[in-house]
Motif scaffolding. Structure first.
Motif, PDB file in Angstrom:
ATOM      1  N   UNK A 233      59.810  15.440  76.076  1.00  0.00           N
ATOM      2  CA  UNK A 233      59.429  15.764  77.447  1.00  0.00           C
ATOM      3  C   UNK A 233      60.709  15.942  78.251  1.00  0.00           C
ATOM      4  N   UNK A 234      60.813  17.043  79.005  1.00  0.00           N
ATOM      5  CA  UNK A 234      62.012  17.321  79.785  1.00  0.00           C
ATOM      6  C   UNK A 234      61.616  17.884  81.135  1.00  0.00           C
ATOM      7  N   UNK A 235      62.370  17.523  82.166  1.00  0.00           N
ATOM      8  CA  UNK A 235      62.125  18.040  83.511  1.00  0.00           C
ATOM      9  C   UNK A 235      63.420  18.501  84.139  1.00  0.00           C
ATOM     10  N   UNK A 248      56.837  20.026  77.894  1.00  0.00           N
ATOM     11  CA  UNK A 248      56.569  19.089  76.804  1.00  0.00           C
ATOM     12  C   UNK A 248      56.452  19.886  75.514  1.00  0.00           C
ATOM     13  N   UNK A 249      57.035  19.364  74.439  1.00  0.00           N
ATOM     14  CA  UNK A 249      56.992  20.066  73.152  1.00  0.00           C
ATOM     15  C   UNK A 249      56.601  19.098  72.040  1.00  0.00           C
ATOM     16  N   UNK A 250      55.667  19.563  71.198  1.00  0.00           N
ATOM     17  CA  UNK A 250      55.228  18.820  70.023  1.00  0.00           C
ATOM     18  C   UNK A 250      55.555  19.627  68.780  1.00  0.00           C
ATOM     19  N   UNK A 262      54.218  24.055  72.894  1.00  0.00           N
ATOM     20  CA  UNK A 262      55.012  23.714  74.070  1.00  0.00           C
ATOM     21  C   UNK A 262      54.329  24.228  75.327  1.00  0.00           C
ATOM     22  N   UNK A 263      54.334  23.403  76.363  1.00  0.00           N
ATOM     23  CA  UNK A 263      53.740  23.790  77.637  1.00  0.00           C
ATOM     24  C   UNK A 263      54.677  23.481  78.779  1.00  0.00           C
ATOM     25  N   UNK A 264      54.660  24.336  79.823  1.00  0.00           N
ATOM     26  CA  UNK A 264      55.504  24.128  80.991  1.00  0.00           C
ATOM     27  C   UNK A 264      54.693  24.193  82.274  1.00  0.00           C
ATOM     28  N   UNK A 265      55.092  23.392  83.251  1.00  0.00           N
ATOM     29  CA  UNK A 265      54.418  23.360  84.553  1.00  0.00           C
ATOM     30  C   UNK A 265      55.452  23.585  85.642  1.00  0.00           C
ATOM     31  N   UNK A 266      55.173  24.540  86.544  1.00  0.00           N
ATOM     32  CA  UNK A 266      56.033  24.872  87.672  1.00  0.00           C
ATOM     33  C   UNK A 266      55.577  24.070  88.887  1.00  0.00           C
ATOM     34  N   UNK A 267      56.514  23.422  89.582  1.00  0.00           N
ATOM     35  CA  UNK A 267      56.124  22.598  90.731  1.00  0.00           C
ATOM     36  C   UNK A 267      55.584  23.429  91.889  1.00  0.00           C
TER      37      UNK A 267
END
Length: 368
Positions: A233-235, A248-250, A262-267
């Motif tokens: 998990x990285x931010x 987050x990557x599995x 892998x999934x990404x979320x934009x604030x």
């Protein structure tokens, strides 16, 4: 008789002296002992001790030649065949100290593209000691999660910035658990002009001027890896735009078959930032580049499947909240050690402009 005896005596004396010099000529000094190169075991393959020092050195690199048809990053691309060549030189050092290994890493790159002159750059230059690394390398937002898939066009859907100055602390517990904190230069990335350009700031409220900006960006990550799976998990926080992203990557391995999600979320899905930006170009991004970004989220998945001991197949698929779809597949054939041939095909669809693009690539690469 007296003269004859005198001549004979002189001749005998000369012969004796000559014999003495001849005897001296065959006397040789002892040979100097040879110094053999000492291999450094503690730093990995290829390191050797620089004679007369306590520093281990490794020199390597790669040479690549490739041809590309059309551009998966640009729906307006219409060129036939574009040829590129690249050479890289790697220089690494390591020295044992009371604080652990003192290491340096430098990568020099030369690249030629058809219709252009050769360009060169200092790709990486960094120093590490006691878990700290300072200097230029790719952002921890992408390197900590091991980038994306095992394909050339893995970042058609943007997954983070490259090549920036940073100060990073990495912790490895030795049991599979790792952690990372990084302060990254907000102005040194190639991508910084996308999201901190003064001209764009006049027309887009999501862009901030870089002028007189001193605050660094911030990246943090946690991870765990076992033999069969790994989770990270990285931010990242962009201090220019004052927004960021989380990924987050599995990773899972089933023997030699490997797959990742892998999934990404934009604030803020209405803004681009350095960690949720875009690599797409052309008419897909006329004025408002947010059409080419994640929106609120982005997804990636892919796999590596062995076919023979020298041939593998790889694929990656990505999709965003803005309805951009990217798919890439290739074959990687290694006929001999350290030499690879890679044909690859990519497809990208931009729903916002109702356009798509097929592209192909053929790469030959030798590492040493």
């Amino acid at each position: 008789m007296t003269i004859k005896r005198l001549l004979l005596g002189v001749s005998a004396s000369l012969l004796a002296a000559s014999g003495a010099h001849a005897a001296d000529a065959v006397i040789a000094s002892e040979p100097e002992p040879l110094e053999y190169v000492q291999i450094c075991q503690g730093y990995g393959t290829g390191y050797f001790l620089i004679p007369g020092t306590e520093t281990c050195l490794k020199v390597g690199g790669k040479v690549r030649a490739e041809a590309q048809w059309y551009d998966p990053y640009d729906p307006t691309s219409d060129f036939g065949t574009l040829r590129r060549d690249r050479a890289e030189l790697y220089v690494d050092t390591g020295t044992d100290t009371e604080y652990g290994a003192l290491k340096t890493n430098a990568i020099l790159r030369w690249e030629w593209e058809e219709g252009q002159s050769t360009t060169e750059k200092l790709l990486f230059a960094n120093i590490s000691l006691g878990g700290f690394t300072v200097g230029k390398l790719d952002s921890q937002f992408i390197s900590y999660t091991d980038y994306a898939g095992n394909v050339a066009n893995d970042d058609v859907i943007y997954d983070g910035p490259y090549e920036l100055n940073q100060m990073t602390y990495a912790y490895d517990a030795g049991n599979g658990f790792t952690a990372m904190l990084s302060l990254e230069d907000s102005n040194s990335s190639d991508n910084a002009t996308y999201f901190g350009d003064e001209d764009r700031a006049a027309t887009h409220d999501w862009v901030t001027s870089k002028e007189d900006h001193y605050s660094p960006d911030f990246v943090a990550g946690l991870g765990y890896k076992s033999d069969a799976w790994g989770l990270k998990l990285v931010g990242g926080y962009d201090s220019l735009v004052e927004e960021g992203a989380i990924k987050a990557r599995l990773d899972m391995a089933f023997g030699e078959f490997k797959v990742f999600f892998m999934g990404g979320w934009n604030t803020d899905g209405d803004k681009l930032n350095k960690y949720a930006g875009t690599n797409l170009s052309g008419s897909a991004c006329p004025d408002d580049r947010t059409d080419c970004g994640w929106g609120d989220w982005a997804l990636w998945t892919g796999f590596t499947a062995p076919i023979t001991d020298k041939l593998s197949g790889n694929a990656q698929f990505a999709y965003t909240d803005t309805k951009i779809f990217a798919a890439t597949a290739n074959l990687q054939w290694t006929p001999v050690k350290d030499f690879m041939l890679q044909p690859e095909v990519s497809y990208t669809n931009w729903d916002a402009i109702n356009n798509d693009q097929w592209s192909g690539l053929l790469r030959a690469e030798r590492v040493f």
